[in-house]
Design an enzyme around this catalytic site. Structure first.
Site, PDB file in Angstrom:
ATOM      1  N   SER A   1       0.835  -1.203   0.000  1.00 18.05           N
ATOM      2  CA  SER A   1       0.000   0.000   0.000  1.00 18.05           C
ATOM      3  C   SER A   1       0.867   1.248   0.000  1.00 18.05           C
ATOM      4  CB  SER A   1      -0.894   0.005   1.243  1.00 18.05           C
ATOM      5  OG  SER A   1      -1.532   1.247   1.404  1.00 18.05           O
TER       6      SER A   1
ATOM      7  N   TYR B   1      -2.600  -0.229   9.925  1.00 20.97           N
ATOM      8  CA  TYR B   1      -2.740  -0.779   8.576  1.00 20.97           C
ATOM      9  C   TYR B   1      -1.433  -0.638   7.797  1.00 20.97           C
ATOM     10  CZ  TYR B   1      -4.051  -0.998   3.639  1.00 20.97           C
ATOM     11  OH  TYR B   1      -4.097  -1.308   2.295  1.00 20.97           O
TER      12      TYR B   1
END
Length: 334
Positions: free
Chosen positions: A142, A167
C-alpha cells in the site's frame, strides 16, 4: 497458468479475476467474505463471475457457472490448517495475494483484524508457497507505507520506517516478511504499493462511493483536512493491467516492490467537483480537520514499474469518474 488469487470477492480481486480468465488462465479464487462493508456487494461481484451465493459454504470449492476455468473457496486465510489444505488441493503456478483487512481508519477501531488478516494470513501464504515450491508470489502492499513522507513523488527508494497507522505497519511488515522468504527459500516476491484505487464495483468505505451515496441521499459529506489533501487516484483498469504485467510477464529480480498508481495526484476538491459534474449536482460539504492516520498527499513515482514492465496508467480522472458514475447509477439506481 493455474493462478491462485486471494480476495476475489473484493474490489481489485474481482476485476483481476475477470481479466485473467478472459486471457485464458485458470483461476482459483479465495475470500472470507467478511462484513467490513456490506457483503451484498461482495456476493454480487462473485455472482458476476458465476459464483452463486447459495452454493457458497465455508471451505467448499464452488465451480463458476460462467467460467469453466474458475473455482472459488470461502476460507479464512489466517486459519493455518485450512490454508495449508488449500495449497494441497491444487497445483498453483503463481499466487496473487490481494486479500487483506483494508482501511486506515478502521485500524484505529479493530486492530486485531489487521493482525489476523494481514500478518497471520500473509505468513500462511508464504508458507504455502515455500512448501509447494511455488516460485512467484505477487502481493498487495500500500502507498500508506510512506506515512508522512514530505518528498514527492514517492519513490520505492524512500525510507518507509515510520508508518502512522496500524494498517500501514502491517503492509510494511508484509514487505519485510517477503524479503525474508525470498532470501531463505528463493521465492520471487513482488509487492505492489497501490495508490487510491477507484472505479466500478469499488469499496463503499472509499471516497468515490461515500460521496456518490451522499448525492443519492442528498446528504452532506465530510471533507477532511478542510480539503487540503491530494490523492493519486488510479482507475481500476490501470491497476489490473499493472498486476497482470508483473504477474504473468517474466521479470528480473528476486524481492521486488513497485509503486502502482496514476502518477498524477488530484486535489480532493477537484475530485469532488468532477464527481458533481457527472451527477449534475452540487454536494453539501462539511469541512473538518484531518483524521488520525490520514496523510496529506499521495503521489506515485511509477518509473520503476515502467522500466520493468512498460506499465502506463492511461485513464484520466474525468474518464475514470465518468465510468464509475455510470456504473454507480446502474447498480444503485438513479
Amino acid at each position: 497458468m493455474n493462478i491462485l488469487v486471494t480476495g476475489t470477492a473484493g474490489f481489485i480481486g474481482y476485476h483481476l479475476t475477470k481479466k485473467l480468465l478472459n486471457e485464458g488462465h485458470t483461476v482459483y479464487g479465495a475470500d472470507n467474505i467478511n462484513d467490513y462493508y456490506e457483503v451484498s456487494l461482495k456476493y454480487d461481484r462473485l455472482a458476476d463471475t458465476g459464483i452463486q451465493k447459495e452454493e457458497i459454504e465455508w471451505f467448499k470449492w464452488v465451480q463458476s457457472t460462467t467460467y469453466d476455468a474458475y473455482k472459488f473457496l470461502r476460507i479464512d486465510l489466517s486459519d493455518k490448517e485450512r490454508t495449508a489444505q488449500m495449497f494441497e488441493d491444487f497445483k498453483f503456478d503463481l499466487v496473487i495475494h490481494l486479500a487483506a483487512q483494508a482501511g486506515v481508519r478502521y485500524s484505529l477501531i479493530n486492530p486485531q483484524a489487521y493482525i489476523d488478516s494481514n500478518i497471520m494470513a500473509f505468513t500462511n501464504m508464504l508458507e504455502g508457497c515455500k512448501n509447494h515450491d511455488i516460485k512467484k508470489l505477487v502481493y498487495a502492499s500500500s502507498s500508506s507505507v510512506y506515512g508522512l513522507n514530505s518528498k514527492v513523488p514517492f519513490s520505492e527508494e524512500d525510507r518507509v520506517d515510520e508508518p502512522i497507522s496500524l494498517y500501514a505497519a502491517t503492509k510494511k511488515s508484509n514487505e519485510l516478511m517477503a524479503h525474508t522468504y525470498t532470501h531463505l527459500y528463493g521465492i520471487q516476491t513482488v509487492g505492489l504499493r497501490f495508490f487510491t484505487v477507484y472505479g466500478p464495483w469499488g469499496r463503499p468505505d472509499m471516497a468515490p462511493m461515500i460521496f456518490s451515496k451522499a448525492v443519492m441521499k442528498n446528504d452532506t459529506i465530510k471533507v477532511f483536512n478542510n480539503g487540503n489533501q491530494s490523492r493519486d487516484f488510479t482507475y481500476i483498469r490501470d491497476i489490473v493491467n499493472g498486476i497482470e504485467k508483473v504477474s504473468v510477464q517474466k521479470i528480473d529480480g528476486t524481492n521486488l516492490v513497485f509503486n502502482i498508481g496514476n502518477g498524477k495526484p488530484v486535489n480532493l476538491l477537484h475530485f469532488i467537483e468532477t464527481l458533481e459534474s457527472e451527477f449534475n449536482t452540487v454536494i453539501d460539504k462539511d469541512f473538518v480537520e484531518a483524521q488520525p492516520g490520514d496523510v496529506t498527499t499521495t503521489y506515485a513515482d511509477t518509473s520503476k514499474l515502467v522500466k520493468y514492465t512498460n506499465y502506463k496508467a492511461q485513464t484520466s480522472i474525468q474518464e475514470g469518474i465518468s465510468q464509475f458514475v455510470k456504473w454507480y447509477k446502474e447498480y444503485y439506481g438513479n
